[in-house]
Design an enzyme around this catalytic site. Structure first.
Site, PDB file in Angstrom:
ATOM      1  N   GLU A   1     -11.809  -8.005  -1.410  1.00 52.46           N
ATOM      2  CA  GLU A   1     -11.058  -7.246  -0.426  1.00 52.46           C
ATOM      3  C   GLU A   1     -12.013  -6.520   0.389  1.00 52.46           C
ATOM      4  O   GLU A   1     -13.346  -6.474   0.244  1.00 52.46           O
ATOM      5  CB  GLU A   1     -10.134  -6.350  -1.292  1.00 52.46           C
ATOM      6  CG  GLU A   1      -9.329  -7.115  -2.062  1.00 52.46           C
ATOM      7  CD  GLU A   1      -8.227  -6.168  -2.599  1.00 52.46           C
ATOM      8  OE1 GLU A   1      -8.115  -4.870  -2.575  1.00 52.46           O
ATOM      9  OE2 GLU A   1      -6.962  -6.743  -3.204  1.00 52.46           O
TER      10      GLU A   1
ATOM     11  N   HIS B   1      -3.444   3.283   5.401  1.00 53.11           N
ATOM     12  CA  HIS B   1      -3.611   1.940   5.279  1.00 53.11           C
ATOM     13  C   HIS B   1      -3.302   1.425   6.593  1.00 53.11           C
ATOM     14  O   HIS B   1      -2.475   1.623   7.297  1.00 53.11           O
ATOM     15  CB  HIS B   1      -2.526   1.464   4.300  1.00 53.11           C
ATOM     16  CG  HIS B   1      -2.786  -0.005   3.867  1.00 53.11           C
ATOM     17  ND1 HIS B   1      -2.880  -1.218   4.607  1.00 53.11           N
ATOM     18  CD2 HIS B   1      -3.480  -0.375   2.518  1.00 53.11           C
ATOM     19  CE1 HIS B   1      -3.370  -2.220   3.625  1.00 53.11           C
ATOM     20  NE2 HIS B   1      -3.608  -1.492   2.607  1.00 53.11           N
TER      21      HIS B   1
ATOM     22  N   HIS C   1      -1.571   6.324   3.033  1.00 55.25           N
ATOM     23  CA  HIS C   1      -1.660   5.501   1.946  1.00 55.25           C
ATOM     24  C   HIS C   1      -2.205   6.392   0.827  1.00 55.25           C
ATOM     25  O   HIS C   1      -1.616   6.290  -0.351  1.00 55.25           O
ATOM     26  CB  HIS C   1      -2.443   4.338   2.244  1.00 55.25           C
ATOM     27  CG  HIS C   1      -2.546   3.236   1.111  1.00 55.25           C
ATOM     28  ND1 HIS C   1      -1.120   2.634   0.718  1.00 55.25           N
ATOM     29  CD2 HIS C   1      -3.658   2.691   0.719  1.00 55.25           C
ATOM     30  CE1 HIS C   1      -1.852   2.088  -0.313  1.00 55.25           C
ATOM     31  NE2 HIS C   1      -3.201   1.750  -0.276  1.00 55.25           N
TER      32      HIS C   1
ATOM     33  N   ARG D   1     -11.855   6.052   0.215  1.00 58.18           N
ATOM     34  CA  ARG D   1     -11.740   4.906  -0.955  1.00 58.18           C
ATOM     35  C   ARG D   1     -11.756   3.724  -0.729  1.00 58.18           C
ATOM     36  O   ARG D   1     -11.254   3.178   0.318  1.00 58.18           O
ATOM     37  CB  ARG D   1     -10.326   5.293  -1.776  1.00 58.18           C
ATOM     38  CG  ARG D   1     -10.192   4.252  -2.851  1.00 58.18           C
ATOM     39  CD  ARG D   1      -8.782   4.448  -3.446  1.00 58.18           C
ATOM     40  NE  ARG D   1      -7.551   4.114  -2.703  1.00 58.18           N
ATOM     41  CZ  ARG D   1      -7.203   2.769  -2.677  1.00 58.18           C
ATOM     42  NH1 ARG D   1      -7.688   1.788  -3.343  1.00 58.18           N
ATOM     43  NH2 ARG D   1      -6.251   2.449  -1.997  1.00 58.18           N
TER      44      ARG D   1
END
Length: 561
Positions: A140, A261, A369, A404
């Site tokens: 990812e 996000h 998010h 993050r």
């Protein structure tokens, strides 16, 4: 520029309540450990506490299997391949965190993560495997190796929640209190956490307010996404844990680093509340971002293009939307092989909205998010308040820094739940003699002001920020705070007050940090600044005012118990 001592950004004179107005508790439950929250962090702490022989009460605002964890479409990052290494995982984590990750916390995450993942599988979680029976590892955004495990393609959170739910309900030493909103911390005569007050939702009267008395309290309440008008978080994510902690005297940090996000499903103008997530796992499998003309725009922005860290992608999308005067871009997954089988949840949700990703471009837009900041903890999960622990998104261990890394959130919950479990197993003191101690400055916000608050946050404190806008936001929040005390006790007022508390603290930190770093983007300070390689600690004083204090990276929080 040199930072030393308290920092004053936009006005910090707003007075916030140090306790929520609520009826006196009418019932009581006793346990060794009170865990607030039922996601991966909370349930793992509960299981570890039970392994140590402690009785546990799990308090959750929803049903046990209906928190934020089950919405996680991405996976869990862990070093499982022979070609991967903890050092490589740490490097990717620290790159995404843009200089604010705490090295010791990152080391704990990447070295202990694989064993905690295996422990989760021993508790019953089943992850996707290939024909040879080996775990399927994917990649990812921000990762340079295949190290992400998934369940059901894009339903990892649901599988993790299912397994943990089954484990806790099978244990008679765990008492579940569902549909209960936590209100405030109860302390003993020595000032140590000794439980919480709470309200069982749906009771409809003051009889719903009670208390859990315990020898330790673990906050695992998740995030604060509902402080914004549009978020991927569920409706219960109103920042209750951070607000409770601040009122109790705990220090929070890095609240300005709210991750947006890049790709929430765009449902049309005016859409509010929880927005469906379109996982970056699609981009991991080759989906491309395109502008209104159908052209890719991530090429040349970052070496990883569509797989760049989330803040990079969110900023690029925002720039395109500003340039084109639109409120979304497009994700092209039409060429992803086996799309409907590989990502059934995403495909089904898109089709519910009238979009078929197999044949159509998917409209997407950034949405609030994940909170990289939270109540600051040490490596054992301890906050600055004796007896009070925090784990998961409500906590700030220093792992995430300014942004993050994808799929590190569930992993953080697993690793630090284990560390808290070890701390609890080492022994808990009995509460000091004397009546429970509570604060005395009560107040509630009229819930009618909530939409005004979330609109302010989305407009002025969202993915795009400026000093002028943040000053306006601080003034607006101060005006909203003037309405405190006008509401009757109840869930709507309690949630609105928690949102005001975290919004005010977040805005103050964002106004003070005069640089762009990670997911904090200041248009008037477009570059990062080494002088700002600090955490901004936030504390709520007894008089209801906030104070910001810089703390250099590598300096642990003052946890003295």
């Amino acid at each position: 520029m040199t930072l030393a001592g308290p920092v004053v950004g936009p006005p910090l004179t707003t007075r916030l309540p140090s306790r929520l107005a609520a009826p006196v508790p009418g019932w009581e439950l006793v346990a060794d450990v009170c865990v607030v929250g039922s996601g991966v962090a909370g349930l793992c702490v509960a299981l570890h506490a039970r392994a140590a022989g402690l009785s546990v009460a799990v308090v959750t605002k929803v049903e046990v299997d209906d928190g934020s964890t089950r919405w996680a479409q991405g996976g869990i990052a862990a070093v499982l391949a022979a070609t991967d290494s903890p050092a490589a995982h740490a490097a990717d984590t620290e790159t995404a965190g843009v200089g604010l990750c705490e090295p010791d916390a990152v080391h704990a995450l990447v070295t202990e993560g694989p064993d905690r993942l295996r422990e989760l599988m021993a508790w019953g979680a089943a992850f996707d495997r290939g024909p040879d029976g080996e775990l399927l590892l994917t990649r990812e955004g921000g990762h340079h190796a295949d190290r992400i495990v998934h369940a059901g393609g894009d339903a990892t959170g649901a599988e993790v929640q299912r397994a943990l739910h089954a484990a806790v309900t099978a244990d008679p030493g765990i008492t579940l209190v569902e549909h209960a909103m936590v209100l405030d911390l109860v302390t003993d005569a020595a000032g140590r956490a000794a439980g919480v007050t709470l309200h069982v939702l749906g009771e409809g009267s003051s009889d719903g307010v009670g208390a859990v008395r315990s020898r330790a309290v673990v906050l695992a309440t998740g995030g604060m996404g509902q402080v914004y008008a549009a978020t991927t978080n569920p409706s219960v994510s109103t920042g209750d844990g951070v607000a409770l902690g601040l009122r109790a005297g705990a220090v929070a940090t890095d609240l300005e680093f709210v991750q947006f996000h890049p790709t929430a499903l765009y449902l049309g103008p005016g859409s509010r509340g929880q927005q469906p997530l379109v996982s970056e796992a699609l981009r991991g499998e080759g989906a491309l971002l395109r502008d209104a003309a159908g052209e890719r725009f991530m090429v040349g922005v970052h070496p990883l293009a569509e797989l760049a860290p989330r803040d990079v992608v969110a900023k690029a999308i925002t720039r395109v939307m500003l340039r084109e005067g639109t409120d979304h871009v497009f994700l092209d997954a039409r060429h992803v092989e086996g799309l409907a089988q590989r990502f059934p949840t995403i495909v089904a949700r898109c089709r519910e909205a009238g979009i078929d990703p197999v044949t159509d471009l998917v409209p997407v837009t950034p949405a609030a998010h994940y909170a990289s900041g939270g109540l600051v903890t040490d490596l054992a999960g301890r906050t600055t308040v004796p007896g009070l622990y925090a784990c998961g998104e409500v906590a700030c261990t220093g792992v995430h820094g300014a942004n993050r890394l994808a799929s590190n959130s569930l992993l953080e919950g697993l690793v630090f739940a284990g560390r808290i479990g070890a701390e609890l197993a080492a022994g808990l003191p009995d509460p000091a003699d004397g009546p429970p101690q509570v604060a005395h400055l009560d107040g509630l916000l009229d819930p009618a002001a909530r939409s005004r608050l979330t609109a302010t946050m989305s407009t002025r404190v969202g993915a795009l920020r400026s000093g002028a806008g943040l000053t306006v936001a601080a003034g607006e929040l101060a005006a909203i705070a003037d309405l405190l005390g006008t509401a009757e006790p109840g869930v709507a007022g309690w949630e609105a007050t928690d949102l005001l508390t975290v919004a005010t603290a977040l805005t103050a930190a964002a106004g003070a940090r005069e640089e762009t770093r990670g997911c904090h983007w200041r248009e008037d300070h477009p570059d990062d600044d080494d002088a700002w390689r600090v955490h901004l600690d936030v504390a709520l004083h007894a008089d209801g005012t906030l104070q910001l204090t810089p703390r250099p990276v590598g300096t642990p929080p003052e946890v003295t118990w």
